[in-house]
Design a protein around this motif. Structure first.
Motif, PDB file in Angstrom:
ATOM      1  N   TRP A 252      29.787 -35.788  75.270  1.00 10.09           N
ATOM      2  CA  TRP A 252      29.197 -34.975  76.326  1.00 10.09           C
ATOM      3  C   TRP A 252      29.029 -33.547  75.815  1.00 10.09           C
ATOM      4  N   VAL A 253      28.088 -32.840  76.430  1.00  9.51           N
ATOM      5  CA  VAL A 253      27.828 -31.431  76.084  1.00  9.51           C
ATOM      6  C   VAL A 253      27.935 -30.581  77.346  1.00  9.51           C
ATOM      7  N   LEU A 254      28.792 -29.560  77.258  1.00 13.90           N
ATOM      8  CA  LEU A 254      28.852 -28.541  78.319  1.00 13.90           C
ATOM      9  C   LEU A 254      28.250 -27.278  77.749  1.00 13.90           C
ATOM     10  N   SER A 255      27.154 -26.795  78.331  1.00 17.67           N
ATOM     11  CA  SER A 255      26.516 -25.600  77.795  1.00 17.67           C
ATOM     12  C   SER A 255      26.636 -24.422  78.759  1.00 17.67           C
ATOM     13  N   ASP A 256      27.153 -23.316  78.211  1.00 17.66           N
ATOM     14  CA  ASP A 256      27.263 -22.055  78.940  1.00 17.66           C
ATOM     15  C   ASP A 256      25.860 -21.442  78.937  1.00 17.66           C
ATOM     16  N   ARG A 257      25.110 -21.673  80.005  1.00 16.82           N
ATOM     17  CA  ARG A 257      23.701 -21.303  80.211  1.00 16.82           C
ATOM     18  C   ARG A 257      22.754 -22.292  79.517  1.00 16.82           C
ATOM     19  N   PHE A 258      21.566 -22.476  80.156  1.00 13.73           N
ATOM     20  CA  PHE A 258      20.458 -23.221  79.558  1.00 13.73           C
ATOM     21  C   PHE A 258      19.175 -22.693  80.194  1.00 13.73           C
ATOM     22  N   VAL A 259      18.195 -23.540  80.416  1.00 12.92           N
ATOM     23  CA  VAL A 259      16.858 -23.065  80.793  1.00 12.92           C
ATOM     24  C   VAL A 259      16.823 -22.256  82.100  1.00 12.92           C
ATOM     25  N   ASP A 260      17.701 -22.581  83.049  1.00 15.11           N
ATOM     26  CA  ASP A 260      17.660 -21.869  84.336  1.00 15.11           C
ATOM     27  C   ASP A 260      17.947 -20.375  84.184  1.00 15.11           C
ATOM     28  N   SER A 261      18.746 -20.007  83.173  1.00 12.90           N
ATOM     29  CA  SER A 261      18.998 -18.577  82.962  1.00 12.90           C
ATOM     30  C   SER A 261      17.706 -17.843  82.614  1.00 12.90           C
ATOM     31  N   SER A 262      16.856 -18.458  81.779  1.00 12.80           N
ATOM     32  CA  SER A 262      15.573 -17.821  81.464  1.00 12.80           C
ATOM     33  C   SER A 262      14.734 -17.682  82.728  1.00 12.80           C
ATOM     34  N   LEU A 263      14.700 -18.743  83.525  1.00 13.55           N
ATOM     35  CA  LEU A 263      13.892 -18.721  84.750  1.00 13.55           C
ATOM     36  C   LEU A 263      14.408 -17.652  85.710  1.00 13.55           C
ATOM     37  N   ALA A 264      15.729 -17.546  85.811  1.00 16.16           N
ATOM     38  CA  ALA A 264      16.305 -16.591  86.758  1.00 16.16           C
ATOM     39  C   ALA A 264      16.187 -15.152  86.259  1.00 16.16           C
TER      40      ALA A 264
END
Ligand SMILES: Nc1ncnc2c1ncn2[C@@H]1O[C@H](COP(=O)(O)OP(=O)(O)O)[C@@H](O)[C@H]1O
Ligand SMILES: [Mg+2]
Length: 210
Positions: free
Chosen positions: A93-105
């Motif tokens: 599994w991968v837990l990512s601290d930020r992904f695409v939604d941060s760019s959108l926001a």
């Protein structure tokens, strides 16, 4: 063969608790027998980390807003291809601290770029590979800013200038709008104790991914 791993992103404004919660979630999931890595954006792979340095370099005052949006998308692309996909393929599994939604926001609020345009370059970057689940850590703007200032050992609250509060409020609202529009994104009340936030995240993961 192991089944493909699950991809979870953590989102939310600065001070919402992403970096703290992601470590606790990794530990809790490992205790439940899940093989899980954590990663972060921008960065998360050797090339993506080099792009991160360019984005975050305070000397790059001439950085154009669209250049910055493209660099975030480029970093994300490399992170996805070099780290996220191979990890999921191995069954981790991968837990990512930020992904695409941060760019959108953020890009709309910080750089006034229309969200559809940010989405367009990010679609190019991710080719439809969205997280299986996004946990949106939500805190009132004052709480997020207070936590950041506390962590930096600064005097709080009275020192918060109106601009940073306003910025934080707009980012929070942008994330809330994304959550309202996307079933993938689950709102987590992060204005609770650390333990309560972790417990709620684990409940949502169990509901959504099991
Ligand atoms: N639930 C919580 N309650 C109180 N303080 C918290 C909580 N979660 C995180 N913090 C503190 O808030 C600060 C910011 O947390 P951090 O995880 O770095 O947020 P982010 O990565 O979202 O910016 C840190 O000092 C952290 O210890
Ligand atoms: Mg963080």
């Amino acid at each position: 063969m192991k089944p493909r791993g699950r991809f979870i992103s953590l989102e939310g404004p600065d001070g919402s608790g992403k970096s703290t919660v992601i470590r606790g979630l990794q530990k809790a999931l490992q205790e439940r027998g899940v093989d899980v890595i954590t990663t972060r954006e921008p960065g998360g792979s050797p090339i993506a980390e080099q792009i991160r340095e360019v984005i975050l370099n305070v000397n790059n005052t001439a950085m154009d807003g669209r250049t910055e949006a493209l660099l975030y998308a480029a970093s994300r692309r490399q992170h996805l291809v070099e780290t996220i996909i191979p990890t999921l393929d191995k069954g981790q599994w991968v837990l990512s601290d930020r992904f695409v939604d941060s760019s959108l926001a953020y890009q709309g609020v910080a750089r006034q770029i229309p969200q559809e345009e940010v989405w367009t370059i990010n679609q190019f970057a991710i080719e439809g590979q969205l997280p299986d689940l996004t946990l949106l850590l939500d805190v009132p703007a004052e709480v997020g800013l207070e936590r950041i200032q506390k962590a930096r050992g600064q005097r709080q609250y009275d020192r918060l200038d109106r601009e940073s509060l306003n910025f934080h409020q707009k980012v929070r609202q942008a994330f809330l709008d994304l959550a309202a529009e996307n079933d993938r994104i689950v709102l987590i009340d992060a204005n609770m104790t650390y333990d309560a936030v972790i417990e709620r995240c684990l409940e949502v993961i169990a509901e959504r991914l099991n």
